[in-house]
Write an enzyme that holds these catalytic residues in place. Structure first.
Site, PDB file in Angstrom:
ATOM      1  CB  THR A 313      61.925  56.369 -12.825  1.00 22.17           C
ATOM      2  OG1 THR A 313      61.215  56.739 -11.656  1.00 22.17           O
ATOM      3  CG2 THR A 313      61.011  55.577 -13.739  1.00 22.17           C
ATOM      4  CE  LYS A 317      64.958  57.552  -9.474  1.00 21.25           C
ATOM      5  NZ  LYS A 317      64.590  58.741  -8.750  1.00 21.25           N
ATOM      6  CG  ASP A 353      66.369  62.005  -8.626  1.00 21.46           C
ATOM      7  OD1 ASP A 353      65.682  62.626  -9.456  1.00 21.46           O
ATOM      8  OD2 ASP A 353      66.305  60.771  -8.478  1.00 21.46           O
TER       9      ASP A 353
HETATM   10  P1  NAP Z   1      61.357  55.393  -0.726  1.00 18.54           P
HETATM   11  O1  NAP Z   1      62.795  55.134  -0.945  1.00 18.54           O
HETATM   12  O2  NAP Z   1      60.393  54.258  -0.798  1.00 18.54           O
HETATM   13  O3  NAP Z   1      61.198  56.109   0.709  1.00 18.54           O
HETATM   14  C1  NAP Z   1      59.945  56.439   1.177  1.00 18.54           C
HETATM   15  C2  NAP Z   1      60.055  57.057   2.591  1.00 18.54           C
HETATM   16  O4  NAP Z   1      58.749  57.512   2.922  1.00 18.54           O
HETATM   17  C3  NAP Z   1      60.474  56.076   3.673  1.00 18.54           C
HETATM   18  O5  NAP Z   1      61.386  56.694   4.516  1.00 18.54           O
HETATM   19  C4  NAP Z   1      59.172  55.767   4.395  1.00 18.54           C
HETATM   20  O6  NAP Z   1      59.336  55.570   5.784  1.00 18.54           O
HETATM   21  C5  NAP Z   1      58.405  57.044   4.223  1.00 18.54           C
HETATM   22  N1  NAP Z   1      56.969  56.774   4.294  1.00 18.54           N
HETATM   23  C6  NAP Z   1      56.212  56.107   3.400  1.00 18.54           C
HETATM   24  N2  NAP Z   1      54.928  56.085   3.803  1.00 18.54           N
HETATM   25  C7  NAP Z   1      54.868  56.748   5.006  1.00 18.54           C
HETATM   26  C8  NAP Z   1      53.827  57.074   5.895  1.00 18.54           C
HETATM   27  N3  NAP Z   1      52.567  56.713   5.662  1.00 18.54           N
HETATM   28  N4  NAP Z   1      54.138  57.803   6.984  1.00 18.54           N
HETATM   29  C9  NAP Z   1      55.401  58.178   7.229  1.00 18.54           C
HETATM   30  N5  NAP Z   1      56.452  57.891   6.417  1.00 18.54           N
HETATM   31  C10 NAP Z   1      56.182  57.198   5.310  1.00 18.54           C
HETATM   32  O7  NAP Z   1      60.800  56.477  -1.743  1.00 18.54           O
HETATM   33  P2  NAP Z   1      61.640  57.599  -2.563  1.00 18.54           P
HETATM   34  O8  NAP Z   1      62.166  56.981  -3.792  1.00 18.54           O
HETATM   35  O9  NAP Z   1      62.537  58.311  -1.660  1.00 18.54           O
HETATM   36  O10 NAP Z   1      60.441  58.565  -3.039  1.00 18.54           O
HETATM   37  C11 NAP Z   1      59.725  59.312  -2.101  1.00 18.54           C
HETATM   38  C12 NAP Z   1      58.855  60.336  -2.781  1.00 18.54           C
HETATM   39  O11 NAP Z   1      59.661  61.252  -3.515  1.00 18.54           O
HETATM   40  C13 NAP Z   1      57.862  59.762  -3.774  1.00 18.54           C
HETATM   41  O12 NAP Z   1      56.618  60.349  -3.517  1.00 18.54           O
HETATM   42  C14 NAP Z   1      58.400  60.209  -5.104  1.00 18.54           C
HETATM   43  O13 NAP Z   1      57.361  60.404  -6.060  1.00 18.54           O
HETATM   44  C15 NAP Z   1      59.054  61.512  -4.747  1.00 18.54           C
HETATM   45  N6  NAP Z   1      60.091  61.941  -5.709  1.00 18.54           N
HETATM   46  C16 NAP Z   1      59.944  63.153  -6.282  1.00 18.54           C
HETATM   47  C17 NAP Z   1      60.895  63.592  -7.184  1.00 18.54           C
HETATM   48  C18 NAP Z   1      60.732  64.935  -7.865  1.00 18.54           C
HETATM   49  O14 NAP Z   1      61.410  65.169  -8.867  1.00 18.54           O
HETATM   50  N7  NAP Z   1      59.905  65.838  -7.359  1.00 18.54           N
HETATM   51  C19 NAP Z   1      62.011  62.813  -7.481  1.00 18.54           C
HETATM   52  C20 NAP Z   1      62.149  61.572  -6.835  1.00 18.54           C
HETATM   53  C21 NAP Z   1      61.175  61.147  -5.934  1.00 18.54           C
HETATM   54  P3  NAP Z   1      59.716  54.165   6.435  1.00 18.54           P
HETATM   55  O15 NAP Z   1      61.205  54.102   6.377  1.00 18.54           O
HETATM   56  O16 NAP Z   1      59.181  54.246   7.795  1.00 18.54           O
HETATM   57  O17 NAP Z   1      59.065  53.100   5.599  1.00 18.54           O
END
Ligand code: NAP
Length: 525
Positions: A313, A317, A353
Site C-alpha cells: 500500500t 505501490k 485494485d
Molecule cells: P492519489 O494518487 O494521491 O490521487 C489523489 C487524487 O485526488 C488527485 O487526483 C488529486 O487531485 C485529488 N484530490 C485530492 N484532494 C483534492 C481536493 N481537495 N479536491 C479535489 N481533488 C482532490 O491518491 P490515490 O492513491 O488514487 O487514492 C485516492 C483515494 O482512493 C484515497 O482516499 C484512498 O483511500 C482510496 N482508495 C480506496 C481503495 C479501496 O479499496 N476502496 C483502494 C485504493 C485507494 P490533484 O491532481 O488536483 O492533486
C-alpha cells in the site's frame, strides 16, 4: 476457533443452542453425556442446517473428567456410558459427518485405535481429539508433557489437555505446553478450568491453542471459568492486534504467512479482513501489517522468511516494482502493484485494485458501451480508467489539476475536464477516486449535490466513513450508490485468490469490515 459446548438438559433446548452457537462461533461441541434425550442424528443435522462452515465436535465425557459449574443430576451421567456404547456413539458421529470426535486418553489405547481405524476404513475426514482433564488440580509441567506424549503416541490428530488451576502459575504450564506442542508440529487444545484459569482461556487461542471454549450470552457453562463468546472474541481481538508482529512466530510449520507493507499501516483494516477470511477458508496462517522503513530489506525478508504473499500500500505501490522478479500484465499497464505472490523465492507482482473497483461496478451495471466519469487523476483513477477501457466502457477524467488529468487522458486516449466543469458532465456512472470526504473530513464532497442527478449510479472509493457525503447526497436524489467498502473487500478477495487459489468469503469479509467501521463511527460520534 471459538467453540460453544452444547450441554442442555433436553434435545429441544440443545437444538436452540446449536442454532445460536453455529452463528456466533466456529464450532459446537455436542456433549452427549449431558443431553440425556439427545438424538445425535438430529443434533448434527441441526448444526449442518444452521451453518455449513461450523465445525461439529462430538464427545461423551467420562464423569470423572467432567467438572460442571453447578451440580447436575442426570440419570445416565452418574455411571457414564459403557465404553462399548461410547465407542459406538463416536463411530455413529463419524458416520453422520462430525468433524471431530473427542475421546479421553483414559479410555485406553485399544478404544482410541478402534475409532482411528474406523475413520480410516470409512475414508472419513473426521479427526480425533484425544483428551485429558484433571478436575481438581494442575500437575507439574513435566507430568503434562508426559500426558501430551501419551496422547500423541496413541495417534491423536489433536491433543486436548485441560487441568484445573489452583493458582495463577498453573496457567503458565498450559501456555508452555502449547509452545511445546507447536514445536513438535502437534495441534493442541489446552487451557485451565476454574476461575483462576480464566486467563488461560483468553490467552490460549492467541498462543496457538487449536480452539477455545466459550458460552452464549445467557447460556449454560460446561466448565467453570468459561466466558461468553463475545467477551472472548473481544479479548482475542485486542490481544491479536497487539501481538500482530509476534504472532507469526507462533504459527505451526507449514502455515502460510501474509504481510502488508506500507507506511503508515496503523489504521489498516486489511489484517482484520484477511485473518477472518483465512480462518473461514481454513487456511492455517496469519496476516500481519508492517510499517516499512526500508522497502528493499522488507522484500528480501519476504523471500528469506518464505512469506507466501504480501499486500502493498501507500507509498510503495510503484517503487516496489523494481524489486520483483516478474510483473503481471495488468499491473505493468497500471504501473502499480498492490499484491505480491512468493512462489518459492520468486516474487511476482499483481494489481487487484482495478479488479476490485471494476467488479463492484460490473455487478450493478454492464460497463461495455457506458460513459463513466472519474473524479481524480491519481493512482486509483488510473486503475479505474484502465479497468473501464478493458471492459469496453468510455471513461471521462475530471480533475482539480487539469495538467494531471491531461497526462492520464493522453495515456488512455480519453476526454478530460477540470473539476469546475462537473455541472456540464452527463454520464451513466460517476466515480470519486479522490480522498475528499474521507474521515475526518466527513462533511465534504468533491462535487455539489445538485449535479448528481446527471448520473444513474455514483460510486465512492472511500470506505471510511461507510456512507460518504457524496453517497448520501446521491441517495437523497434517488441515485443508486456503491460504497468504497465494495472495492476494498473485492481487491482483498482478489489477493486471497492469488495467494491461495481459493475463492474468498466475500460476504463475511464485507460484514467484518462493515462492523468494524460502524464501531469506529459510533465511537467517534
Ligand atoms: P492519489 O494518487 O494521491 O490521487 C489523489 C487524487 O485526488 C488527485 O487526483 C488529486 O487531485 C485529488 N484530490 C485530492 N484532494 C483534492 C481536493 N481537495 N479536491 C479535489 N481533488 C482532490 O491518491 P490515490 O492513491 O488514487 O487514492 C485516492 C483515494 O482512493 C484515497 O482516499 C484512498 O483511500 C482510496 N482508495 C480506496 C481503495 C479501496 O479499496 N476502496 C483502494 C485504493 C485507494 P490533484 O491532481 O488536483 O492533486
Amino acid at each position: 476457533m471459538i467453540c460453544i459446548p452444547v450441554t442442555d438438559k433436553t434435545h429441544k433446548d440443545a437444538l436452540q443452542t446449536i442454532e445460536r452457537g453455529a452463528q456466533e462461533a466456529d464450532a459446537v461441541e455436542l456433549r452427549m453425556d449431558l443431553i440425556p434425550d439427545g438424538d445425535l442424528p438430529g443434533l448434527i443435522d441441526a448444526a449442518r442446517r444452521a451453518s455449513k462452515r461450523v465445525k461439529i465436535i462430538v464427545t461423551c465425557r467420562r464423569p470423572e473428567e467432567a467438572l460442571l459449574p453447578e451440580p447436575i443430576d442426570l440419570p445416565f451421567r452418574k455411571e457414564g456410558l459403557s465404553l462399548a456404547a461410547k465407542i459406538d456413539l463416536l463411530k455413529q458421529a463419524v458416520e453422520l459427518g462430525a468433524d471431530f470426535v473427542d475421546i479421553e486418553l483414559a479410555c485406553g489405547d485399544r478404544a482410541i485405535r478402534q475409532i482411528l481405524s474406523f475413520i480410516r476404513r470409512r475414508k472419513s475426514t473426521a479427526r480425533v481429539i484425544v483428551s485429558w482433564h484433571d478436575v481438581s488440580q494442575a500437575p507439574s509441567l513435566a507430568k503434562l508433557k508426559t500426558i501430551f506424549h501419551a496422547c500423541m503416541k496413541v495417534g491423536a490428530d489433536i491433543v486436548k489437555i485441560v487441568p484445573y488451576a489452583r493458582k495463577m502459575e498453573d496457567n503458565l504450564k498450559v501456555l508452555s505446553l502449547i509452545d511445546y506442542a507447536i514445536a513438535r508440529d502437534q495441534k493442541i487444545i489446552a487451557m485451565c478450568m476454574g476461575e483462576l484459569g480464566q486467563i488461560s482461556r483468553i490467552m490460549a487461542p492467541v498462543w496457538g491453542s487449536y480452539l477455545g471454549f466459550a458460552v452464549l450470552r445467557g447460556g449454560k457453562k460446561s466448565a467453570p471459568g468459561q466466558m461468553t463468546a463475545r467477551t472472548m472474541k473481544e479479548f482475542q481481538h485486542l490481544l491479536q492486534r497487539n501481538r500482530r508482529s509476534v504472532q507469526p512466530w507462533l504459527l505451526p510449520p507449514g502455515a502460510s504467512n501474509f504481510v502488508l507493507l506500507g507506511h503508515p499501516v496503523r489504521h489498516s483494516l486489511s489484517p482484520l479482513m484477511h485473518n477472518k477470511a483465512l480462518e473461514a477458508m481454513q487456511i492455517e496462517g496469519h496476516y500481519s501489517a508492517f510499517c516499512v522503513n526500508d522497502l528493499a530489506a522488507a522484500i528480501e525478508g519476504i523471500r528469506g522468511m518464505n512469506i507466501r504473499g504480501a499486500s502493498v500500500t501507500i507509498p510503495f505501490k510503484t517503487t516496489v516494482m523494481e524489486y520483483l522478479d516478474e510483473i503481471d500484465e495488468d499491473a505493468a499497464a497500471l504501473g502499480a502493484v498492490n499484491t505480491i505472490v512468493n512462489d518459492r523465492g520468486r516474487l511476482a507482482g499483481y494489481n487487484t485494485d482495478w479488479l476490485g473497483l471494476i467488479t463492484a461496478v460490473q455487478d450493478r451495471m454492464n460497463i461495455a458501451g457506458k460513459t463513466i466519469a472519474i473524479i481524480g487523476a491519481g493512482g486509483t483513477a488510473r486503475a479505474a480508467v484502465y479497468g473501464i477501457k478493458k471492459q469496453g466502457g468510455n471513461p471521462i477524467i475530471i480533475n482539480r489539476t487539469l495538467d494531471k488529468a491531461r497526462v492520464l487522458a493522453t495515456l488512455f486516449d480519453c476526454p478530460f475536464y477540470p473539476l469546475s466543469a462537473i455541472g456540464k458532465i452527463r454520464a451513466h456512472v460517476l466515480i470519486n477516486t479522490t480522498s475528499v470526504g474521507m474521515y475526518p473530513q466527513i462533511h465534504q464532497s468533491p462535487v455539489p449535490a445538485p449535479v448528481l442527478v446527471n448520473f444513474e449510479l455514483v460510486m465512492d472509493v472511500i470506505y471510511n466513513p461507510l456512507m460518504t457525503k457524496l453517497l448520501r447526497d446521491a441517495e437523497t436524489r434517488g441515485v443508486k450508490t456503491i460504497p468504497g467498502l465494495e472495492m476494498f473487500v473485492r481487491q482483498g478477495a482478489g489477493q486471497l485468490k492469488l495467494w491461495t487459489g481459493k475463492e474468498a468469503p466475500l460476504a463475511l469479509m464485507k460484514k467484518t469490515v462493515r462492523e468494524r467501521l460502524k464501531n469506529i463511527e459510533n465511537r467517534d460520534e
